[in-house]
Design a protein around this motif. Structure first.
Motif, PDB file in Angstrom:
ATOM      1  N   GLY A 157       0.787  -1.222   0.000  1.00 32.88           N
ATOM      2  CA  GLY A 157       0.000   0.000   0.000  1.00 32.88           C
ATOM      3  C   GLY A 157       0.820   1.274   0.000  1.00 32.88           C
ATOM      4  O   GLY A 157       0.268   2.362  -0.172  1.00 32.88           O
ATOM      5  N   LEU A 158       2.136   1.164   0.190  1.00 32.93           N
ATOM      6  CA  LEU A 158       2.994   2.350   0.141  1.00 32.93           C
ATOM      7  C   LEU A 158       3.459   2.605  -1.284  1.00 32.93           C
ATOM      8  O   LEU A 158       3.582   1.670  -2.087  1.00 32.93           O
ATOM      9  N   ASP A 159       3.728   3.868  -1.612  1.00 33.48           N
ATOM     10  CA  ASP A 159       4.266   4.162  -2.935  1.00 33.48           C
ATOM     11  C   ASP A 159       5.742   3.771  -2.974  1.00 33.48           C
ATOM     12  O   ASP A 159       6.343   3.388  -1.962  1.00 33.48           O
ATOM     13  N   GLN A 160       6.361   3.871  -4.150  1.00 33.75           N
ATOM     14  CA  GLN A 160       7.738   3.412  -4.292  1.00 33.75           C
ATOM     15  C   GLN A 160       8.724   4.180  -3.413  1.00 33.75           C
ATOM     16  O   GLN A 160       9.579   3.559  -2.770  1.00 33.75           O
ATOM     17  N   PRO A 161       8.642   5.520  -3.345  1.00 35.60           N
ATOM     18  CA  PRO A 161       9.561   6.207  -2.426  1.00 35.60           C
ATOM     19  C   PRO A 161       9.368   5.785  -0.976  1.00 35.60           C
ATOM     20  O   PRO A 161      10.337   5.629  -0.230  1.00 35.60           O
ATOM     21  N   GLY A 162       8.105   5.585  -0.578  1.00 35.67           N
ATOM     22  CA  GLY A 162       7.833   5.141   0.780  1.00 35.67           C
ATOM     23  C   GLY A 162       8.385   3.750   1.036  1.00 35.67           C
ATOM     24  O   GLY A 162       8.937   3.475   2.111  1.00 35.67           O
ATOM     25  N   SER A 180      18.968 -10.693  12.105  1.00 40.24           N
ATOM     26  CA  SER A 180      18.635 -11.215  10.786  1.00 40.24           C
ATOM     27  C   SER A 180      17.251 -10.714  10.402  1.00 40.24           C
ATOM     28  O   SER A 180      16.427 -10.431  11.272  1.00 40.24           O
ATOM     29  N   VAL A 181      17.001 -10.623   9.115  1.00 34.23           N
ATOM     30  CA  VAL A 181      15.712 -10.150   8.619  1.00 34.23           C
ATOM     31  C   VAL A 181      15.204 -11.118   7.561  1.00 34.23           C
ATOM     32  O   VAL A 181      15.948 -11.491   6.640  1.00 34.23           O
ATOM     33  N   VAL A 182      13.968 -11.551   7.713  1.00 31.83           N
ATOM     34  CA  VAL A 182      13.292 -12.320   6.667  1.00 31.83           C
ATOM     35  C   VAL A 182      12.067 -11.533   6.272  1.00 31.83           C
ATOM     36  O   VAL A 182      11.221 -11.218   7.121  1.00 31.83           O
ATOM     37  N   MET A 183      11.974 -11.178   4.995  1.00 32.06           N
ATOM     38  CA  MET A 183      10.830 -10.374   4.564  1.00 32.06           C
ATOM     39  C   MET A 183      10.178 -10.972   3.324  1.00 32.06           C
ATOM     40  O   MET A 183      10.845 -11.443   2.404  1.00 32.06           O
ATOM     41  N   VAL A 184       8.864 -10.988   3.367  1.00 33.15           N
ATOM     42  CA  VAL A 184       8.051 -11.366   2.216  1.00 33.15           C
ATOM     43  C   VAL A 184       7.707 -10.086   1.470  1.00 33.15           C
ATOM     44  O   VAL A 184       7.305  -9.099   2.079  1.00 33.15           O
ATOM     45  N   SER A 185       7.891 -10.084   0.165  1.00 36.91           N
ATOM     46  CA  SER A 185       7.578  -8.879  -0.602  1.00 36.91           C
ATOM     47  C   SER A 185       7.225  -9.237  -2.030  1.00 36.91           C
ATOM     48  O   SER A 185       7.692 -10.239  -2.570  1.00 36.91           O
ATOM     49  N   HIS A 186       6.401  -8.396  -2.636  1.00 38.37           N
ATOM     50  CA  HIS A 186       6.071  -8.534  -4.053  1.00 38.37           C
ATOM     51  C   HIS A 186       6.813  -7.496  -4.888  1.00 38.37           C
ATOM     52  O   HIS A 186       6.738  -7.522  -6.117  1.00 38.37           O
ATOM     53  N   GLU A 187       7.533  -6.586  -4.229  1.00 37.79           N
ATOM     54  CA  GLU A 187       8.220  -5.502  -4.939  1.00 37.79           C
ATOM     55  C   GLU A 187       9.614  -5.963  -5.341  1.00 37.79           C
ATOM     56  O   GLU A 187      10.615  -5.655  -4.717  1.00 37.79           O
ATOM     57  N   LEU A 234      15.804   1.002  -6.130  1.00 35.47           N
ATOM     58  CA  LEU A 234      15.486   2.373  -5.763  1.00 35.47           C
ATOM     59  C   LEU A 234      16.505   3.008  -4.841  1.00 35.47           C
ATOM     60  O   LEU A 234      16.417   4.184  -4.557  1.00 35.47           O
ATOM     61  N   TYR A 235      17.434   2.244  -4.348  1.00 37.84           N
ATOM     62  CA  TYR A 235      18.453   2.854  -3.509  1.00 37.84           C
ATOM     63  C   TYR A 235      19.690   1.989  -3.478  1.00 37.84           C
ATOM     64  O   TYR A 235      19.665   0.825  -3.823  1.00 37.84           O
ATOM     65  N   ARG A 236      20.773   2.613  -3.071  1.00 37.69           N
ATOM     66  CA  ARG A 236      22.016   1.886  -2.853  1.00 37.69           C
ATOM     67  C   ARG A 236      22.150   1.636  -1.363  1.00 37.69           C
ATOM     68  O   ARG A 236      21.666   2.402  -0.545  1.00 37.69           O
ATOM     69  N   HIS A 237      22.812   0.549  -1.018  1.00 32.89           N
ATOM     70  CA  HIS A 237      22.983   0.277   0.400  1.00 32.89           C
ATOM     71  C   HIS A 237      24.383  -0.237   0.667  1.00 32.89           C
ATOM     72  O   HIS A 237      25.075  -0.675  -0.233  1.00 32.89           O
TER      73      HIS A 237
END
Length: 269
Positions: A157-162, A180-187, A234-237
């Motif tokens: 529900g957030l836009d790309q910058p968000g 550690s981080v485990v994330m589910v995402s469609h992006e 969208l970003y460098r890390h």
């Protein structure tokens, strides 16, 4: 319950896990382990079992067969896909963080600071924007300084910058807490930039590994196509940490880099 020995590289391991819900097979033969300090993203089509996989890790869903082994004393933080709060309910952010058990003002402030919203404590939950609401959910998950942070479509529900800003915050959390981080995402275009490792799930694990390797895998392309229609990371890390596993980035620790998924072959260099 079996536990991983203290000091082990792995925080949690799934061994040949099958899950049936309502007579329907949701997960089949899933084996994986999450190592300390890594960011792992789970991608897959709708109905592929991604949310169920996280609930198995938490312990909310018990495997039909197979087993889950957790590190001794493992602390888990969880950011759900959705959380509905009655908009007519007068409750401040600080009060929300104290449900269902009281949280000190210091812990609440620290958690909001780690989530990137240090000034929201006195705001009403009903007045928050979508992005602010998700940051507060993140703060709640960080209250106990988790070893493992689980995110289920946390930027839905957030836009790309968000979304990009949220994932940057996750990088900061991982760096500061060493979790550690485990994330589910469609992006997919954002996820590929944010992840150390990607797991492609469709009831079973189709493929896993470096983001670039997974994006080039035939199993991944069969599910998602050959590109991201021009969407770039969208970003460098920065990776200022070390990995105790074989999925190296092939770069010096601390090197700044970005991942680009191209339209031509699905994986940029």
């Amino acid at each position: 319950m079996p536990q991983l020995r203290r000091g082990c590289v792995s925080l949690i391991a799934l061994e040949s896990v099958d899950v049936q819900l309502g007579g329907v097979s949701v997960l089949q033969g899933v084996s994986l382990n999450i190592r300390r300090g890594e960011i792992v993203t789970v991608v897959g089509p709708n109905g592929s079992g991604k949310s169920t996989l996280l609930r198995v890790m938490i312990g909310a869903v018990k495997p039909t067969s197979g087993r889950v082994v957790r590190a001794e004393g493992l602390r888990i933080g969880y950011v759900p896909q959705k959380l509905h709060i009655d908009p007519t309910l007068p409750i401040t952010v600080t009060r929300f963080l104290s449900l269902p058990r009281p949280v000190s003002a210091v812990r609440a402030r620290d958690a909001l600071h780690r989530a990137g919203v240090p000034d929201l404590g006195g705001r009403q939950m009903a007045q928050l924007s979508g992005g602010q609401f998700q940051r507060v959910l993140l703060a709640r998950a960080l209250l106990d300084a988790p070893d493992l942070l689980l995110l289920d479509e946390a930027t839905q529900g957030l836009d790309q910058p968000g979304s990009a800003a949220f994932y940057r915050q996750i990088e900061d959390v991982r760096r500061d807490l060493g979790c550690s981080v485990v994330m589910v995402s469609h992006e997919l275009h954002v996820v590929m930039s944010a992840s150390d490792r990607v797991i492609c799930l469709n009831g079973h694990i189709c493929c896993e590994g470096h983001p670039e390797v997974v994006a080039s895998a035939p199993e991944y392309r069969a599910l998602f196509g050959t590109g991201t229609k021009g969407a770039l990371a969208l970003y460098r890390h920065e990776h200022g940490h070390s990995h105790d596993h074989t999925h190296d980035h092939g770069q010096e620790s601390g090197a700044e880099h970005s991942h680009h998924i191209s339209d031509d072959n699905g994986a940029g260099q």
